[in-house]
Design a protein around this motif. Sequence first.
Motif, PDB file in Angstrom:
ATOM      1  N   ALA A  25       7.152  21.600 -44.663  1.00 28.79           N
ATOM      2  CA  ALA A  25       8.057  20.611 -45.235  1.00 28.79           C
ATOM      3  C   ALA A  25       8.772  19.782 -44.176  1.00 28.79           C
ATOM      4  CB  ALA A  25       9.079  21.312 -46.119  1.00 28.79           C
ATOM      5  N   GLU A  26       9.110  20.397 -43.056  1.00 28.46           N
ATOM      6  CA  GLU A  26       9.863  19.699 -42.027  1.00 28.46           C
ATOM      7  C   GLU A  26       8.949  18.760 -41.242  1.00 28.46           C
ATOM      8  OE1 GLU A  26      11.811  22.573 -39.615  1.00 28.46           O
ATOM      9  OE2 GLU A  26      13.013  23.378 -41.254  1.00 28.46           O
ATOM     10  N   LYS A  27       9.464  17.598 -40.910  1.00 24.57           N
ATOM     11  CA  LYS A  27       8.688  16.627 -40.156  1.00 24.57           C
ATOM     12  C   LYS A  27       8.724  16.937 -38.661  1.00 24.57           C
ATOM     13  CE  LYS A  27       9.146  12.719 -43.336  1.00 24.57           C
ATOM     14  NZ  LYS A  27       9.607  11.315 -43.478  1.00 24.57           N
ATOM     15  N   ILE A  28       7.567  16.800 -38.011  1.00 21.14           N
ATOM     16  CA  ILE A  28       7.499  16.908 -36.561  1.00 21.14           C
ATOM     17  C   ILE A  28       8.022  15.595 -35.989  1.00 21.14           C
ATOM     18  CG2 ILE A  28       6.005  17.305 -34.579  1.00 21.14           C
ATOM     19  CD1 ILE A  28       6.172  19.650 -36.553  1.00 21.14           C
ATOM     20  N   LYS A  29       9.005  15.684 -35.124  1.00 22.17           N
ATOM     21  CA  LYS A  29       9.642  14.484 -34.591  1.00 22.17           C
ATOM     22  C   LYS A  29       9.078  14.151 -33.207  1.00 22.17           C
ATOM     23  CE  LYS A  29      13.926  15.366 -37.137  1.00 22.17           C
ATOM     24  NZ  LYS A  29      15.371  15.672 -37.029  1.00 22.17           N
ATOM     25  N   PHE A  30       8.452  12.988 -33.127  1.00 20.87           N
ATOM     26  CA  PHE A  30       7.917  12.485 -31.865  1.00 20.87           C
ATOM     27  C   PHE A  30       8.907  11.504 -31.239  1.00 20.87           C
ATOM     28  CE2 PHE A  30       4.005  13.721 -34.008  1.00 20.87           C
ATOM     29  CZ  PHE A  30       3.193  14.190 -32.979  1.00 20.87           C
ATOM     30  N   GLY A  31       9.214  11.694 -29.960  1.00 21.95           N
ATOM     31  CA  GLY A  31       9.939  10.669 -29.226  1.00 21.95           C
ATOM     32  C   GLY A  31       8.953   9.573 -28.865  1.00 21.95           C
ATOM     33  N   ALA A  32       9.271   8.331 -29.244  1.00 24.18           N
ATOM     34  CA  ALA A  32       8.312   7.241 -29.062  1.00 24.18           C
ATOM     35  C   ALA A  32       9.011   5.977 -28.577  1.00 24.18           C
ATOM     36  CB  ALA A  32       7.569   6.969 -30.368  1.00 24.18           C
ATOM     37  N   PRO A  33       9.327   5.904 -27.275  1.00 24.31           N
ATOM     38  CA  PRO A  33       9.906   4.665 -26.752  1.00 24.31           C
ATOM     39  C   PRO A  33       8.936   3.509 -26.955  1.00 24.31           C
ATOM     40  CG  PRO A  33       9.217   6.115 -24.957  1.00 24.31           C
ATOM     41  CD  PRO A  33       9.097   6.901 -26.217  1.00 24.31           C
ATOM     42  N   LEU A  34       9.471   2.297 -26.981  1.00 20.01           N
ATOM     43  CA  LEU A  34       8.631   1.127 -27.249  1.00 20.01           C
ATOM     44  C   LEU A  34       7.837   0.730 -26.012  1.00 20.01           C
ATOM     45  CD1 LEU A  34      11.120  -0.937 -29.422  1.00 20.01           C
ATOM     46  CD2 LEU A  34       9.133   0.377 -30.192  1.00 20.01           C
ATOM     47  N   TRP A  35       6.965   1.633 -25.593  1.00 19.09           N
ATOM     48  CA  TRP A  35       6.067   1.398 -24.467  1.00 19.09           C
ATOM     49  C   TRP A  35       4.664   1.246 -25.025  1.00 19.09           C
ATOM     50  CZ3 TRP A  35       7.759   6.177 -21.076  1.00 19.09           C
ATOM     51  CH2 TRP A  35       9.098   6.007 -20.693  1.00 19.09           C
ATOM     52  N   PRO A  36       3.917   0.232 -24.610  1.00 20.01           N
ATOM     53  CA  PRO A  36       2.579   0.026 -25.173  1.00 20.01           C
ATOM     54  C   PRO A  36       1.601   1.159 -24.878  1.00 20.01           C
ATOM     55  CG  PRO A  36       2.971  -1.442 -23.304  1.00 20.01           C
ATOM     56  CD  PRO A  36       4.286  -0.826 -23.650  1.00 20.01           C
ATOM     57  N   GLY A  37       1.894   1.969 -23.863  1.00 20.52           N
ATOM     58  CA  GLY A  37       1.022   3.107 -23.579  1.00 20.52           C
ATOM     59  C   GLY A  37       1.323   4.309 -24.448  1.00 20.52           C
ATOM     60  N   VAL A  38       2.587   4.520 -24.759  1.00 18.75           N
ATOM     61  CA  VAL A  38       2.995   5.701 -25.513  1.00 18.75           C
ATOM     62  C   VAL A  38       2.785   5.514 -27.015  1.00 18.75           C
ATOM     63  CG1 VAL A  38       4.973   7.150 -26.139  1.00 18.75           C
ATOM     64  CG2 VAL A  38       4.624   6.482 -23.764  1.00 18.75           C
ATOM     65  N   THR A  39       2.983   4.308 -27.520  1.00 22.21           N
ATOM     66  CA  THR A  39       2.935   4.086 -28.961  1.00 22.21           C
ATOM     67  C   THR A  39       1.578   4.440 -29.585  1.00 22.21           C
ATOM     68  OG1 THR A  39       4.665   2.402 -28.831  1.00 22.21           O
ATOM     69  CG2 THR A  39       3.291   2.408 -30.806  1.00 22.21           C
ATOM     70  N   PRO A  40       0.456   3.866 -29.129  1.00 23.10           N
ATOM     71  CA  PRO A  40      -0.820   4.251 -29.762  1.00 23.10           C
ATOM     72  C   PRO A  40      -1.190   5.706 -29.508  1.00 23.10           C
ATOM     73  CG  PRO A  40      -1.188   2.776 -27.888  1.00 23.10           C
ATOM     74  CD  PRO A  40       0.276   2.782 -28.147  1.00 23.10           C
ATOM     75  N   LYS A  41      -0.843   6.224 -28.336  1.00 19.02           N
ATOM     76  CA  LYS A  41      -1.135   7.631 -28.031  1.00 19.02           C
ATOM     77  C   LYS A  41      -0.405   8.552 -29.004  1.00 19.02           C
ATOM     78  CE  LYS A  41       0.209   9.166 -23.944  1.00 19.02           C
ATOM     79  NZ  LYS A  41       0.119   9.491 -22.496  1.00 19.02           N
ATOM     80  N   THR A  42       0.844   8.231 -29.296  1.00 21.91           N
ATOM     81  CA  THR A  42       1.617   9.045 -30.221  1.00 21.91           C
ATOM     82  C   THR A  42       1.055   8.952 -31.636  1.00 21.91           C
ATOM     83  OG1 THR A  42       3.592   8.695 -28.859  1.00 21.91           O
ATOM     84  CG2 THR A  42       3.934   9.525 -31.090  1.00 21.91           C
ATOM     85  N   HIS A  43       0.632   7.765 -32.037  1.00 22.39           N
ATOM     86  CA  HIS A  43       0.029   7.606 -33.361  1.00 22.39           C
ATOM     87  C   HIS A  43      -1.245   8.436 -33.492  1.00 22.39           C
ATOM     88  CE1 HIS A  43       2.218   4.590 -35.788  1.00 22.39           C
ATOM     89  NE2 HIS A  43       2.684   4.164 -34.618  1.00 22.39           N
ATOM     90  N   ILE A  44      -2.027   8.523 -32.442  1.00 27.28           N
ATOM     91  CA  ILE A  44      -3.264   9.304 -32.498  1.00 27.28           C
ATOM     92  C   ILE A  44      -2.964  10.775 -32.732  1.00 27.28           C
ATOM     93  CG2 ILE A  44      -5.135  10.201 -31.028  1.00 27.28           C
ATOM     94  CD1 ILE A  44      -5.433   7.307 -29.968  1.00 27.28           C
ATOM     95  N   VAL A  45      -2.042  11.347 -31.976  1.00 26.58           N
ATOM     96  CA  VAL A  45      -1.701  12.756 -32.162  1.00 26.58           C
ATOM     97  C   VAL A  45      -1.047  12.975 -33.521  1.00 26.58           C
ATOM     98  CG1 VAL A  45      -0.328  14.685 -31.283  1.00 26.58           C
ATOM     99  CG2 VAL A  45      -1.511  13.176 -29.683  1.00 26.58           C
ATOM    100  N   ALA A  46      -0.188  12.038 -33.938  1.00 24.33           N
ATOM    101  CA  ALA A  46       0.459  12.168 -35.244  1.00 24.33           C
ATOM    102  C   ALA A  46      -0.554  12.145 -36.379  1.00 24.33           C
ATOM    103  CB  ALA A  46       1.490  11.052 -35.430  1.00 24.33           C
TER     104      ALA A  46
END
Length: 310
Positions: A25-46
């Motif tokens: 039930a609990e959401k996994i919280k990803f830290g996702a600064p607005l960096w073009p390298g981190v954003t798509p990478k985080t979406h893939i794992v999510a």
Amino acid sequence: MKTCLIRLFVLLVLVLTIPTSASAAEKIKFGAPLWPGVTPKTHIVAQIISAMGYQSELIEVGPPVIYKSMGFNDMDIFLGGWTPQQDPMLDPQVKAGKVVKVRSNLSDALIGVCVSDAAYEGGIKSLDDVHKYPEKFGKTIYNIEAGTGMHTAMESILKDNVGQLGDWEHVGTATSVMLAGVTSRINKGDWVVFGCWKPHWMDVEMDIHFLKGIPGSEAMISGSSVYTVTRGGFAADYPEIQKLLENFSITSQTQSEWISEYSYKNNPADQVASKWISANLDQVKGWLKNVKTIDGKDAFEAVKAKYAKQ
């Protein structure tokens, strides 16, 4: 009365022994600064953990807030732990046991100085070659804006006359402005020297070359590792996601391609992620070795069932 007590005892035992559904039930919280390298990478794992049965959310804050939040168990995962650049804020949290460096998910990141292909083919292979051609380069080094680590590092190089560049001009602007100017000069066939890094779309879309460093240029020309970081206790709470994170790694070339699709070609990050997963299931399979879904099934089969048809 005795019968009532027995029933109450049985009910209490059932409540205490039935597995909780908090992890579902609990959401996994990803830290996702607005960096073009981190954003798509985080979406893939999510998206991968979504196929495994977990909910998640991306919280757009920077590393200082992410690491402090992990200390309060208010943040779970961060995929952009750049080292050694973030060590001053990361290491104390790791030492205190509040944050865990799971593994390097990217080991060939690089900050450096680049030249156009015309300059490289003309013999510019290291930073020590640049000063030999002041007319070709207009005696100017282009870089990102003042206040950044890269700008400060280049200022030190010029101040210390490293590579005999002490009297060269150093022009710092916003990244987009710098790259627009560099691209214009490259398209004209001009020689240009500038601050650069990878992963980034420039490494994919631009015909450029990284220069070799020389003594005194270490702060500007250096390799980096990017770590997957979790809050303390995350592995015990989510052992199957932890297995994924322990397996998850990519090359700077792969991340540069993600950045190109997202930041250069302006495709939505979630679409970049789903398209890449569908086209690279073999690599995803390696990340999900021995990983189970939230209900105990094979995680890769769950991902394949969701993305193979796309």
